[in-house]
Write a protein that holds these residues in place. Structure first.
Motif, PDB file in Angstrom:
ATOM      1  N   GLN A  42       0.831  -1.209   0.000  1.00 48.52           N
ATOM      2  CA  GLN A  42       0.000   0.000   0.000  1.00 48.52           C
ATOM      3  C   GLN A  42       0.864   1.256   0.000  1.00 48.52           C
ATOM      4  O   GLN A  42       0.558   2.233  -0.705  1.00 48.52           O
ATOM      5  CB  GLN A  42      -0.922  -0.006   1.223  1.00 48.52           C
ATOM      6  N   LYS A  43       1.962   1.217   0.745  1.00 48.57           N
ATOM      7  CA  LYS A  43       2.877   2.359   0.782  1.00 48.57           C
ATOM      8  C   LYS A  43       3.450   2.642  -0.604  1.00 48.57           C
ATOM      9  O   LYS A  43       3.479   3.794  -1.056  1.00 48.57           O
ATOM     10  CB  LYS A  43       4.009   2.077   1.773  1.00 48.57           C
ATOM     11  N   ALA A  44       3.894   1.598  -1.295  1.00 47.81           N
ATOM     12  CA  ALA A  44       4.450   1.774  -2.637  1.00 47.81           C
ATOM     13  C   ALA A  44       3.383   2.252  -3.614  1.00 47.81           C
ATOM     14  O   ALA A  44       3.645   3.119  -4.462  1.00 47.81           O
ATOM     15  CB  ALA A  44       5.070   0.465  -3.119  1.00 47.81           C
ATOM     16  N   GLN A  45       2.178   1.699  -3.502  1.00 44.63           N
ATOM     17  CA  GLN A  45       1.100   2.123  -4.391  1.00 44.63           C
ATOM     18  C   GLN A  45       0.723   3.572  -4.152  1.00 44.63           C
ATOM     19  O   GLN A  45       0.464   4.326  -5.107  1.00 44.63           O
ATOM     20  CB  GLN A  45      -0.120   1.215  -4.205  1.00 44.63           C
ATOM     21  N   ARG A  51       2.893  10.225  -7.240  1.00 47.12           N
ATOM     22  CA  ARG A  51       3.812  10.643  -8.310  1.00 47.12           C
ATOM     23  C   ARG A  51       3.034  10.929  -9.593  1.00 47.12           C
ATOM     24  O   ARG A  51       3.281  11.953 -10.269  1.00 47.12           O
ATOM     25  CB  ARG A  51       4.837   9.550  -8.563  1.00 47.12           C
ATOM     26  N   ASN A  52       2.095  10.063  -9.921  1.00 43.87           N
ATOM     27  CA  ASN A  52       1.305  10.257 -11.136  1.00 43.87           C
ATOM     28  C   ASN A  52       0.437  11.501 -11.047  1.00 43.87           C
ATOM     29  O   ASN A  52       0.316  12.271 -12.013  1.00 43.87           O
ATOM     30  CB  ASN A  52       0.438   9.023 -11.407  1.00 43.87           C
ATOM     31  N   ALA A  53      -0.169  11.675  -9.853  1.00 47.18           N
ATOM     32  CA  ALA A  53      -1.022  12.856  -9.674  1.00 47.18           C
ATOM     33  C   ALA A  53      -0.208  14.144  -9.740  1.00 47.18           C
ATOM     34  O   ALA A  53      -0.620  15.131 -10.369  1.00 47.18           O
ATOM     35  CB  ALA A  53      -1.756  12.769  -8.337  1.00 47.18           C
ATOM     36  N   VAL A  77       8.001  15.155  -7.135  1.00 45.22           N
ATOM     37  CA  VAL A  77       8.103  13.985  -8.015  1.00 45.22           C
ATOM     38  C   VAL A  77       9.506  13.393  -7.966  1.00 45.22           C
ATOM     39  O   VAL A  77       9.690  12.166  -7.904  1.00 45.22           O
ATOM     40  CB  VAL A  77       7.718  14.363  -9.457  1.00 45.22           C
ATOM     41  N   ALA A  78      10.508  14.266  -7.977  1.00 43.01           N
ATOM     42  CA  ALA A  78      11.897  13.796  -7.929  1.00 43.01           C
ATOM     43  C   ALA A  78      12.176  13.053  -6.631  1.00 43.01           C
ATOM     44  O   ALA A  78      12.870  12.032  -6.622  1.00 43.01           O
ATOM     45  CB  ALA A  78      12.851  14.975  -8.090  1.00 43.01           C
ATOM     46  N   LEU A  83      12.706   7.766  -3.532  1.00 39.33           N
ATOM     47  CA  LEU A  83      12.273   6.901  -2.434  1.00 39.33           C
ATOM     48  C   LEU A  83      11.603   5.607  -2.906  1.00 39.33           C
ATOM     49  O   LEU A  83      11.619   4.595  -2.205  1.00 39.33           O
ATOM     50  CB  LEU A  83      11.302   7.664  -1.525  1.00 39.33           C
ATOM     51  N   LEU A  84      11.015   5.639  -4.104  1.00 40.49           N
ATOM     52  CA  LEU A  84      10.212   4.507  -4.570  1.00 40.49           C
ATOM     53  C   LEU A  84      11.007   3.213  -4.702  1.00 40.49           C
ATOM     54  O   LEU A  84      10.520   2.147  -4.296  1.00 40.49           O
ATOM     55  CB  LEU A  84       9.533   4.863  -5.898  1.00 40.49           C
TER      56      LEU A  84
END
Length: 427
Positions: A42-45, A51-53, A77-78, A83-84
């Motif tokens: 869930q954290k990654a999602q 990021r997309n938003a 975003v950067a 972190l992703l």
């Protein structure tokens, strides 16, 4: 492998089943691991969604000439991109930890499996045939074989060490005849398809049938990382790995006559004399792939096929249902066929027939689909010895021993022995 969704919904049932198998409760630990996995996913999602938003918001800010907001969003975003990867790696690690834990849990026994701690609690189902009635003294197989001059343990030890046997001449032919007889019976009368399969397999194959990761010490590994099969069950069952089968083509029934290789790491001091427990031995293996509704009936059928070998050979045997504490790792229910050995004055296992449900199929991702179904279902797998050739040789030698030390060839093997009716002394 068990389904984590089933475990979440049936935590008490899992712990009760593990207790029957002599293990401690694990459901709570597994559910906690799954909660961690879900949280990390869930954290990654959430990070990916943000990021997309934010990327879309950058476009809107630029269109509105709000360059300050656009720069702020670009920085966000950067940072997310930085972190992703760590979040995704954490997800992989937790998932691997959960899968490893699941892979070490034994299968759930069927409700009619007797409860018990070890082989003393197994339940005899039936006895078939009669013990031989003699006036002469029974002998163990190694006494018979060495006296005849066709069985040589000293030569085997020089070549390979302990737990190997050299068979020569008439005994070598008798063992070959037994294997050929079994293959012909199962293919000609029982509907099994003969398979010549690899003796060396990859990690995935051993994992699929449950030998890895838990039982690696019982196996032989080659220098290139492959494994010598402990039973042809590994090769035969993995024929359907990562496949989606048509339900109308089930059951699939396979048989193979192969050498098998086991380190016997847990049997130090047991059966050190003779060829009862060897590092290398021949076995005729039966494997069935069925749908969920047919596996229990197939288990009875497979056991009957293995029994027929002993009936044709005229050997007395019994069938026992293994208790929860003596059952194999991947089995839901197991019948052992134990042949009578006069030399030992006891019954010894010569075949073990097990129904595994979808336990192995989940590890192999082996499924089937009904004719009108969109969804797929995991296949059910079964395996059994039909039977162990070396132990069949032992049984024939001890049960067909004559007073003069020779061994009569059973009638069922006559077509394979070139007219030889008695195993006599080496000349």
């Amino acid at each position: 492998m068990l389904d984590i969704k089933w475990i979440r919904d049936n935590a008490d049932a899992l712990d009760a089943a593990l207790e029957k198998r002599g293990a401690g409760p694990l459901a709570g630990t597994l559910i906690d691991l799954d909660e961690r996995r879900r949280a990390v996913i869930q954290k990654a999602q959430d990070m990916q969604s943000r990021r997309n938003a934010a990327s879309r918001e950058i476009g809107a800010a630029m269109a509105a000439k709000n360059f300050g907001l656009a720069e702020k969003l670009k920085a966000e975003v950067a940072e997310i991109k930085t972190l992703l990867p760590a979040a995704e790696e954490e997800e992989r690690q937790v998932t691997a930890e959960l899968n490893d834990a699941l892979s070490r849990i034994p299968n759930i026994p069927l409700d009619d499996v007797p409860f018990g701690r070890d082989e003393a609690d197994n339940v005899e189902a039936r006895r078939v045939g009669e013990k031989p009635a003699w006036n002469h003294r029974p002998l163990e197989h190694y006494e018979i074989g060495e006296a005849l001059g066709w069985m040589d343990f000293e030569a085997a030890a020089k070549i390979a060490g302990s737990r190997f046997t050299v068979l020569k001449g008439q005994l070598a032919r008798l063992e070959r005849a037994l294997g050929q007889f079994m293959i012909d019976l199962h293919t000609g009368e029982h509907g099994y398809t003969e398979v010549h399969a690899p003796l060396l397999v990859r990690d995935d194959a051993m994992y699929g049938t449950g030998q890895l990761p838990k039982f690696s010490e019982d196996l032989f590994r080659t220098t290139d990382g492959r494994w010598l099969i402990p039973t042809a069950e590994v090769s035969l069952t993995n024929l359907v790995r990562e496949e989606i089968l048509d339900q109308e083509k089930l059951p699939l029934r396979f048989v193979a006559l192969t050498p098998c290789f086991r380190s016997e790491a847990g049997s130090a001091g047991r059966d050190t004399r003779g060829m009862l427990r060897q590092h290398q031995f021949m076995k005729c293996e039966l494997v069935s792939i069925t749908d969920a509704e047919s596996s229990i009936a197939e288990h009875e059928r497979m056991t009957a096929c293995a029994e027929e070998v002993l009936k044709r050979l005229g050997l007395h045997y019994r069938v026992v249902t293994l208790c929860t504490g003596d059952m194999g790792f991947g089995a839901r229910k197991t019948y052992d066929i134990e042949v009578w050995l006069p030399g030992q004055d006891t019954y010894r296992e010569i075949s073990s027939c097990s129904v595994c449900g979808d336990f192995q199929a989940r590890r192999m991702n082996a499924r089937y689909r009904g004719k009108d179904d969109k969804a797929t279902t995991f296949v059910h797998t079964l395996n059994g010895s039909g039977v162990a050739v070396g132990r069949a040789l032992i049984a024939v030698m001890e049960n067909y021993l004559n007073a003069d030390g020779t061994v009569t060839v059973p009638d069922a093997l006559a077509p394979y022995m070139g007219g030889l009716k008695t195993i006599g002394k080496a000349g």
